[in-house]
Motif scaffolding. Sequence first.
Motif, PDB file in Angstrom:
ATOM      1  N   ALA A  64      -3.142  75.784  29.770  1.00 57.74           N
ATOM      2  CA  ALA A  64      -3.777  74.769  30.606  1.00 57.74           C
ATOM      3  C   ALA A  64      -3.028  73.437  30.569  1.00 57.74           C
ATOM      4  O   ALA A  64      -3.467  72.467  31.183  1.00 57.74           O
ATOM      5  CB  ALA A  64      -5.228  74.564  30.169  1.00 57.74           C
ATOM      6  N   GLY A  65      -1.920  73.393  29.829  1.00 57.81           N
ATOM      7  CA  GLY A  65      -1.139  72.169  29.752  1.00 57.81           C
ATOM      8  C   GLY A  65      -1.673  71.125  28.780  1.00 57.81           C
ATOM      9  O   GLY A  65      -1.300  69.959  28.850  1.00 57.81           O
ATOM     10  N   LEU A  66      -2.534  71.552  27.873  1.00 55.24           N
ATOM     11  CA  LEU A  66      -3.089  70.638  26.875  1.00 55.24           C
ATOM     12  C   LEU A  66      -2.286  70.720  25.583  1.00 55.24           C
ATOM     13  O   LEU A  66      -1.885  71.805  25.170  1.00 55.24           O
ATOM     14  CB  LEU A  66      -4.546  70.992  26.568  1.00 55.24           C
ATOM     15  N   GLN A  67      -2.077  69.585  24.949  1.00 59.95           N
ATOM     16  CA  GLN A  67      -1.487  69.601  23.614  1.00 59.95           C
ATOM     17  C   GLN A  67      -2.597  69.914  22.624  1.00 59.95           C
ATOM     18  O   GLN A  67      -3.749  69.545  22.833  1.00 59.95           O
ATOM     19  CB  GLN A  67      -0.856  68.243  23.287  1.00 59.95           C
ATOM     20  N   ILE A  68      -2.233  70.587  21.549  1.00 59.25           N
ATOM     21  CA  ILE A  68      -3.231  70.957  20.545  1.00 59.25           C
ATOM     22  C   ILE A  68      -2.587  70.932  19.168  1.00 59.25           C
ATOM     23  O   ILE A  68      -1.413  71.279  19.016  1.00 59.25           O
ATOM     24  CB  ILE A  68      -3.861  72.335  20.851  1.00 59.25           C
ATOM     25  N   VAL A  69      -3.348  70.482  18.187  1.00 59.62           N
ATOM     26  CA  VAL A  69      -2.864  70.433  16.812  1.00 59.62           C
ATOM     27  C   VAL A  69      -3.974  70.924  15.887  1.00 59.62           C
ATOM     28  O   VAL A  69      -5.160  70.722  16.169  1.00 59.62           O
ATOM     29  CB  VAL A  69      -2.393  69.008  16.426  1.00 59.62           C
ATOM     30  N   HIS A  70      -3.556  71.570  14.806  1.00 57.83           N
ATOM     31  CA  HIS A  70      -4.493  72.097  13.809  1.00 57.83           C
ATOM     32  C   HIS A  70      -4.446  71.202  12.585  1.00 57.83           C
ATOM     33  O   HIS A  70      -3.407  71.083  11.931  1.00 57.83           O
ATOM     34  CB  HIS A  70      -4.090  73.529  13.449  1.00 57.83           C
ATOM     35  N   VAL A  71      -5.577  70.582  12.278  1.00 51.54           N
ATOM     36  CA  VAL A  71      -5.723  69.739  11.092  1.00 51.54           C
ATOM     37  C   VAL A  71      -6.945  70.263  10.333  1.00 51.54           C
ATOM     38  O   VAL A  71      -8.012  69.663  10.367  1.00 51.54           O
ATOM     39  CB  VAL A  71      -5.915  68.247  11.468  1.00 51.54           C
TER      40      VAL A  71
END
Length: 123
Positions: free
Chosen positions: A71-78
């Motif tokens: 979907a063109g979203l940035q995502i990060v796992h914290v």
Amino acid sequence: MWPFSSSTEPKDKKVNFKNLDKDYAVSGQILPAQIPAIAAAGFKSIVCARPDNEDHGQPSFDEVAREAEKAGLQIVHVPVSGMVGQGAFMKFEQAMEQMPKPVLAYCRSGGRAASLYTMLKRA
């Protein structure tokens, strides 16, 4: 009821979130099928503050990330388990400096996602 408790396809793809300010909102667990609604709501990035395998039936970070990236979203796992550690906070702080806004952050209930942001505002 947890949004992922009864089936792999949510009955309601709407995501309930709470805005903490114009650039940051929190929610409970999201599902991969809800990513289009998240993008349609105007979010540009996602932060997952939930460790994988915390609950039975919970989608993994990788499952959510695949859909977010489509979907063109940035995502990060914290991932945060219990108290927010220095390493998690530093990763979150860096992500918030670099990710496009607005950001939707999630965990099981939204509490840890909110705690990360509260710590950032106090730093």
